[in-house]
Design an enzyme around this catalytic site. Structure first.
Site, PDB file in Angstrom:
ATOM      1  N   GLU A  76       0.869  -1.359  -0.142  1.00  0.00           N
ATOM      2  CA  GLU A  76       0.009   0.071  -0.101  1.00  0.00           C
ATOM      3  C   GLU A  76       0.789   1.090   0.116  1.00  0.00           C
ATOM      4  O   GLU A  76       0.576   2.128  -0.521  1.00  0.00           O
ATOM      5  CB  GLU A  76      -0.859   0.006   1.116  1.00  0.00           C
ATOM      6  CG  GLU A  76      -2.041   1.159   1.285  1.00  0.00           C
ATOM      7  CD  GLU A  76      -2.769   1.246   2.527  1.00  0.00           C
ATOM      8  OE1 GLU A  76      -3.168   2.240   2.595  1.00  0.00           O
ATOM      9  OE2 GLU A  76      -2.519   0.228   3.232  1.00  0.00           O
ATOM     10  N   ASP A  77       1.984   1.403   0.702  1.00  0.00           N
ATOM     11  CA  ASP A  77       2.831   2.457   0.980  1.00  0.00           C
ATOM     12  C   ASP A  77       4.075   2.557   0.234  1.00  0.00           C
ATOM     13  O   ASP A  77       4.837   3.505   0.468  1.00  0.00           O
ATOM     14  CB  ASP A  77       2.812   2.780   2.602  1.00  0.00           C
ATOM     15  CG  ASP A  77       1.476   2.775   3.146  1.00  0.00           C
ATOM     16  OD1 ASP A  77       0.724   3.670   2.596  1.00  0.00           O
ATOM     17  OD2 ASP A  77       1.338   2.508   4.377  1.00  0.00           O
TER      18      ASP A  77
END
Length: 696
Positions: A76-77
């Site tokens: 996600e990051d």
């Protein structure tokens, strides 16, 4: 923050066979990928996944779960992908990480839709492997512990509300009460700061005033039980601040009026001793009627087992007491996580009953609001117990009705319910169930869910199933109208239209099946020209795009217009030949033709007015009407038949309201003239299927 060797040692302590090299690689990978990223607290971002992994080791979860916790934010990051995770750590870890990861493609969605889509993906992944939920709960708990570092108060409140509404109840539903209580406390502090400060302050004062009162009561209880020959552990504490606040809000009382501030836990050696201890407590101190609950013989859905009672101690002080075994205590505090601990022999099916209900809700949800609404209902905490005539136990939310009970047993039973008996007595379907009721559902194979049930059902599963059935019924009725319109169009075609041409048209239009085709025709999502071209390619070749768009108006002519000036019929009043008309002309625009009594004309539109008349041979324009049908099978087909018998052609149809026992539609119907429209309305009013019909 846990250091690399400390995390590995924690796992090796309960799983000596764990792959130390793989754990080290996962630790290093998350540190490298998150690199220089910082959290709101100023700490390195990788400290978060490391701490979540530490929470998983506290639960003694398997190696794959610990690695998933370490890697859960990388996709996600960072620039990492699921394919990278699978290549380095295997398909099992990649699947779990994907379940926890939010969808990157929904980043641009509105906040509520994004939250709903995240929840949808999360629930589906959780249904396949409950460890996804365990990591997600650990992730949320650690985020709540550091929530105060976020400067934006609105963002803090949003995260706290989501935690209170979704994640704390989910923790409760899988029996992770320690997580639930801490999440509620941290969310409570953000959402109700004044109440939090008041209650925690009063608890501090009580500790100062009472001194060692809790310890003294616990010692006296243990002594009474020891004299009866029971070897037990007794511990006490003040009740949870959020629990106290809920009681204050529900009972509309002040802190001083909440009498059961203290709670005690008695840990026994076996189940028999639990009941013996309960007897000793009830004979030593007076028990409060209505406060005894036996969750050992009748466990909660999440596997929680314990005896609960409330006693009146000295000076009319009320105290709560829970009696359980040590095994019950571990399961009660950590729920499904306790069953997933390393080398646990008996693990429950991840698809437990309530989780299957959630998956049905995900499948049935029509939009973001429905998904969030039904999910919150499905995981709500307050429960009652009801029994089938054969003794099967079902847990339902407080306020549940026989319809909720029927859908809890099986979706088909809920759909066919026509009546109910509670404890052998006939009752209305909207009757609220009480704890211990025996519920018998009376069914009929010809029955179907009613829209009016949405006014009293309380379970997410029931609401989702009812809405899905109602939507399907509407779709079938609109498809029925579409089939009649299809037949009319087919008669005007230059060739006989058979199954082969219909199948080819479905393929050209990229639709699923014949029912989908009829639905699109009935709901005016497919024009006559588009259908004709799909059925017989080239059949509309003589028309250009503009003519096709206005082909229903090609027979219209207007007197009073300068040659070459275009016109369009106003959408506000839908004039038809026979109406007195007037034109409004604005520079650079077509003349807009209105009925003389159009309400829009009273608004003082800045335009030149033109006195107009219909041409002598004008015929064919869409008139708009509102039709209220009785909500029963066949009424839409009857309405479509009236249109067909009167030679009307549906241009647009929209349901604007459904209010038992009526359905309200707004319809654009192509008619020859005003007399044609009036005849059609008269035919509608004469029908038993129609409650009201009027031109709008």
């Amino acid at each position: 923050m846990l250091r690399q060797y400390e995390l590995v040692e924690r796992v090796k302590a309960y799983d000596p066979d764990a792959d130390e090299a793989l754990l080290n690689r996962a630790y290093v990978y998350t540190v490298q990928k998150h690199g220089t990223q910082k959290r709101a607290s100023g700490d390195p971002y990788f400290s978060h996944p490391v701490e979540v992994a530490g929470l998983m080791t506290d639960l003694q979860l398997d190696q794959d779960t610990v690695m998933t916790a370490l890697l859960h934010d990388t996709v996600e990051d960072t620039l990492a992908t699921i394919e990278d995770i699978e290549a380095k750590f295997g398909p099992e870890v990649a699947r779990l990480v994907d379940g926890v990861t939010k969808l990157s493609k929904i980043e641009q969605m509105p906040e509520d839709e994004r939250a709903a889509e995240n929840l949808r993906k999360f629930l589906l992944a959780m249904s396949e492997d409950i460890r996804v939920l365990l990591v997600k709960l650990g992730d949320r708990l650690h985020n709540m512990r550091t929530l105060h570092f976020i400067k934006n108060p609105d963002k803090r409140a949003r995260i706290a509300r989501e935690t209170m509404d979704i994640y704390a109840p989910l923790a409760e539903r899988v029996g992770m009460y320690e997580y639930m209580r801490e999440m509620q406390l941290l969310a409570f502090e953000q959402l109700e700061p004044e109440a939090y400060k008041l209650i925690t302050g009063r608890l501090e004062e009580l500790r100062g005033e009472g001194g060692a009162q809790v310890d003294a009561i616990a010692f006296e209880m243990k002594q009474a039980l020891a004299e009866a020959g029971l070897n037990v552990e007794v511990s006490g504490r003040e009740k949870h601040p959020y629990s106290i606040w809920k009681k204050m809000a529900e009972r509309h009382v002040s802190f001083e009026q909440v009498t059961d501030i203290m709670a005690f836990r008695v840990i026994c050696e076996n189940e028999v001793d639990c009941y013996r201890a309960l007897g000793v407590l009830h004979t030593t101190w007076q028990m409060i009627p209505g406060k005894f609950k036996d969750y050992i013989s009748t466990p909660k859905n999440n596997g929680y087992r314990s005896l609960h009672t409330s006693l009146i101690y000295e000076n009319s002080m009320r105290v709560e007491v829970q009696v359980r075994t040590r095994d019950m205590h571990r399961t009660n505090e950590f729920g499904l996580a306790a069953h997933w601990a390393y080398k646990q022999d008996e693990r429950p099916d991840g698809q437990v009953g309530w989780l299957r209900d959630l998956i049905e809700i995900v499948d049935a949800a029509h939009d973001a609001d429905e998904l969030l609404e039904h999910t919150k209902m499905a995981i709500y905490q307050d429960r009652i117990f009801a029994f089938s005539p054969k003794g099967a136990l079902h847990q339902l939310p407080k306020g549940a009705t026989p319809v909720d009970f029927a859908f809890a047993v099986h979706t088909d039973l809920g759909a066919q319910a026509v009546g109910a008996k509670i404890n052998g007595r006939h009752v209305p379907l909207r009757t609220v169930l009480a704890n211990g009721d025996v519920v018998e559902i009376i069914k009929s194979e010809n029955s179907e869910p009613q829209m009016s049930w949405l006014g009293f059902v309380v379970t997410g599963k029931a609401r989702a199933a009812i809405r899905r059935a109602v939507r399907q019924k509407e779709r079938e009725e609109i498809a029925s109208i579409g089939r009649q319109l299809f037949d009319e169009i087919a008669e005007r075609m230059p060739a006989n239209i058979g199954k082969k041409a219909t199948r080819a048209a479905i393929k050209r239009l990229e639709l699923e099946d014949e029912e989908d085709l009829m639905f699109r025709i009935g709901s005016a999502k497919l024009t006559d020209a588009e259908l004709m071209e799909a059925l017989v390619p080239g059949s509309t070749a003589e028309f250009d795009d503009a003519q096709l768009a206005a082909r229903r108006d090609h027979k219209l002519s207007i007197k009073g217009l300068t040659a070459g000036v275009g016109f369009e019929l106003a959408k506000c009043c839908h004039p038809v030949p026979g109406d007195r008309i007037v034109g409004l002309r604005q520079e650079g625009e077509k003349v807009e033709v209105h009925a003389i009594d159009c309400l829009q004309l009273a608004n003082g539109i800045d335009a030149d007015w033109m006195d107009l008349q219909w041409g002598e041979r004008s015929a064919g324009a869409p008139g708009r009407m509102r039709v209220v049908l009785y909500d029963r099978p066949g009424t839409m087909a009857e309405m479509a038949g009236i249109f067909a018998r009167n030679g009307g052609n549906i241009v647009n149809l929209e349901m604007t309201q459904r209010d038992e026992p009526f359905q309200t539609y707004e319809i654009d119907l192509e008619v020859q003239d005003l007399a044609h429209l009036t005849r059609t309305l008269s035919s509608l009013r004469a029908s038993d299927a129609v409650a009201q019909a009027e031109r709008i």
